[in-house]
Design an enzyme around this catalytic site. Structure first.
Site, PDB file in Angstrom:
ATOM      1  N   TYR A  63       0.853  -1.189   0.000  1.00 31.40           N
ATOM      2  CA  TYR A  63       0.000   0.000   0.000  1.00 31.40           C
ATOM      3  C   TYR A  63       0.893   1.245   0.000  1.00 31.40           C
ATOM      4  O   TYR A  63       1.490   1.596   1.023  1.00 31.40           O
ATOM      5  CB  TYR A  63      -0.902   0.036   1.231  1.00 31.40           C
ATOM      6  CG  TYR A  63      -1.958  -1.036   1.304  1.00 31.40           C
ATOM      7  CD1 TYR A  63      -2.294  -1.801   0.194  1.00 31.40           C
ATOM      8  CD2 TYR A  63      -2.635  -1.289   2.494  1.00 31.40           C
ATOM      9  CE1 TYR A  63      -3.278  -2.785   0.276  1.00 31.40           C
ATOM     10  CE2 TYR A  63      -3.623  -2.263   2.576  1.00 31.40           C
ATOM     11  CZ  TYR A  63      -3.930  -3.007   1.464  1.00 31.40           C
ATOM     12  OH  TYR A  63      -4.900  -3.979   1.551  1.00 31.40           O
ATOM     13  N   PRO A 237     -16.450  -3.012 -12.592  1.00 26.88           N
ATOM     14  CA  PRO A 237     -17.690  -3.186 -13.358  1.00 26.88           C
ATOM     15  C   PRO A 237     -18.938  -2.675 -12.648  1.00 26.88           C
ATOM     16  O   PRO A 237     -19.896  -2.253 -13.311  1.00 26.88           O
ATOM     17  CB  PRO A 237     -17.759  -4.710 -13.557  1.00 26.88           C
ATOM     18  CG  PRO A 237     -16.334  -5.164 -13.483  1.00 26.88           C
ATOM     19  CD  PRO A 237     -15.694  -4.270 -12.463  1.00 26.88           C
TER      20      PRO A 237
END
Length: 339
Positions: A63, A237
């Site tokens: 990260y 999506p």
């Protein structure tokens, strides 16, 4: 109607005695993926989480290429180490531009990654250490065996897994006790209920659930008027075109329940995950102090049977439009390959 109590509470992960707060703070967004973050606000958010009883902090060494671990170290420098549970993922490989290069969970890579993590965090041990994904080139037994060596040496307290399927969970647990599986679980992502969750419960393995607000989609704050996502969600999506319209309609249905309970949509969504069992700990990816309020309220919200039935009716299992990751990323998820 819902009842409330006054504390975040504690839950147990696994059978090895690991007690954690009933909510965890996912720190990823403070360093990566969600656009620029404010360092001062990030540290203040970690402090407020700790002060409110949220003592489980989840991070990954990739990260921000180590930035997140160093940020957490700064936030914890004046805090007692034994009052915090640090959960760290490793294995994801990135280049200087942040591009993904695959995974490396070979035994020597495991130990090297841990050495750097301990240095960045400024600690002698990690409470939970886990591979971020299954490395297809390395048997899971070898990876878990290497972490087990670090447990014996005192550098790791417990071993976790992330986004793996039931068969891999069983193989890993045969090498060393596993305290928890970190995996996406929310009203919109319920795939673990078929095989993975039953396998974990059979083996006494807890769940740390990320994505409980579906990356903000069911936070109650996302709308069509907001426009296209400007961060990594732009490729997701569920945030695209007709999928987004369909999913926001589910959020509107959930909003009616939240209004009746006089809480936010986010609180209802988090409380639903909490209601799925005492072995499930939601990770809330708050980047600002104000975002913690929804999570803390969820920890005190006890959903009655009629509340849960209404939630199920508003957002039935399988109701989400679109996959939870782009197709290329789904290929890296052992958890999506069935039992």
């Amino acid at each position: 109607m819902a009842n409330t109590d006054t504390s975040v509470g504690q839950r147990r992960l696994g059978t090895g005695g690991l007690e954690v707060s009933a909510l965890g703070l996912g720190c990823m967004g403070m360093s990566d993926f969600y656009g620029p973050a404010d360092r001062t606000e990030s540290i203040a958010t970690i402090h407020e989480a700790l002060d409110s009883g949220i003592t489980l902090l989840d991070t990954g060494d990739f990260y921000g290429m180590g930035h997140n671990e160093m940020l957490i170290a700064e936030a914890l420098k004046d805090r007692p180490r034994d009052k915090v549970v640090l959960s760290v993922k490793f294995g994801a490989q990135r280049d200087p531009a942040g591009n993904w290069l695959g995974y490396d969970s070979r035994p020597n890579a495991v130990k090297t990654a841990l050495a750097y993590t301990l240095k960045r965090l400024g600690t002698d041990y990690v409470d939970v250490y886990r591979p971020s994904r299954l490395d297809p080139a390395v048997p899971i037994e070898e990876t878990i065996g290497a972490i087990a060596d670090m447990v014996k040496a005192g550098y790791v307290r417990h071993i976790g897994l992330s986004e793996v399927g039931a068969a891999t969970i069983r193989r890993a647990a045969a090498v060393h006790p596993i305290c928890d599986l970190q995996i996406e679980y929310s009203l919109l992502s319920r795939g673990i209920e078929a095989d993975i969750l039953p396998a974990c419960r059979e083996l006494g393995i807890g769940i740390t659930a990320y994505g409980v607000l579906s990356r903000g989609l069911i936070s109650g704050r996302w709308s069509k008027d907001r426009g296209a996502a400007k961060d990594f969600r732009a490729a997701n999506p569920r945030f695209q075109g007709e999928n987004l319209e369909h999913n926001l309609a589910l959020v509107d249905a959930l909003r009616g329940i939240a209004d009746r309970l006089d809480v936010s949509v986010a609180t209802v969504a988090i409380a639903w995950v909490l209601s799925r069992g005492p072995d499930i700990v939601p990770l809330v990816g708050a980047r600002r102090r104000e975002q913690l309020a929804d999570a803390r309220r969820a920890a005190t919200l006890s959903l009655a049977a009629d509340d849960l039935a209404a939630i199920e009716a508003a957002v039935p299992k399988g109701a989400a439009a679109g996959e939870r990751y782009p197709s290329a990323q789904l290929l890296h998820l052992d958890s999506e390959r069935g039992a």
